[in-house]
Write a protein that holds these residues in place. Sequence first.
Motif, PDB file in Angstrom:
ATOM      1  N   ASN A 187       9.313  -0.146  -5.267  1.00  0.00           N
ATOM      2  CA  ASN A 187       8.496  -1.250  -4.783  1.00  0.00           C
ATOM      3  C   ASN A 187       9.214  -2.001  -3.665  1.00  0.00           C
ATOM      4  O   ASN A 187      10.252  -2.593  -3.873  1.00  0.00           O
TER       5      ASN A 187
ATOM      6  N   GLU B 269       0.861  -1.175   0.000  1.00  0.00           N
ATOM      7  CA  GLU B 269       0.000   0.000   0.000  1.00  0.00           C
ATOM      8  C   GLU B 269       0.899   1.227   0.000  1.00  0.00           C
ATOM      9  O   GLU B 269       2.094   1.127   0.245  1.00  0.00           O
ATOM     10  N   ASN B 270       0.359   2.353  -0.281  1.00  0.00           N
ATOM     11  CA  ASN B 270       1.155   3.568  -0.362  1.00  0.00           C
ATOM     12  C   ASN B 270       1.897   3.785   0.945  1.00  0.00           C
ATOM     13  O   ASN B 270       1.339   4.262   1.925  1.00  0.00           O
ATOM     14  N   ASP B 271       3.180   3.382   0.933  1.00  0.00           N
ATOM     15  CA  ASP B 271       3.948   3.452   2.169  1.00  0.00           C
ATOM     16  C   ASP B 271       4.929   4.623   2.199  1.00  0.00           C
ATOM     17  O   ASP B 271       5.613   4.840   3.177  1.00  0.00           O
ATOM     18  N   GLY B 272       5.007   5.387   1.096  1.00  0.00           N
ATOM     19  CA  GLY B 272       5.904   6.531   1.066  1.00  0.00           C
ATOM     20  C   GLY B 272       7.370   6.170   0.939  1.00  0.00           C
ATOM     21  O   GLY B 272       8.235   7.006   1.131  1.00  0.00           O
TER      22      GLY B 272
END
Length: 89
Positions: free
Chosen positions: A80, A73-76
């Motif tokens: 990848n 998920e958008n983890d900043g």
Amino acid sequence: MADYEVTCIQRDPTDLDRRIERLGGPGWNDTIDNVIFSIETDAHRFWTSTGGRRVWLVVRRHPTSGRLYLATENDGYPPNKLLSLPHWS
């Protein structure tokens, strides 16, 4: 529903897109297709650690090929996170 930590991957050596073939963690490993199915059917959840916190895996669809794949998920934390996990043979 069980939660599984992902700590390593195995890439498909024949896939130029670097598709992950298997994922694994403490006491388990499975194919990418089974993990995707588990997430899509809400049977299990999978996570990895980034910056000391839990980051969940999500299923996405490649915009041109239509193939399903896993990402965090958008983890900043680009790039990848899954592709940066240790590889096992």
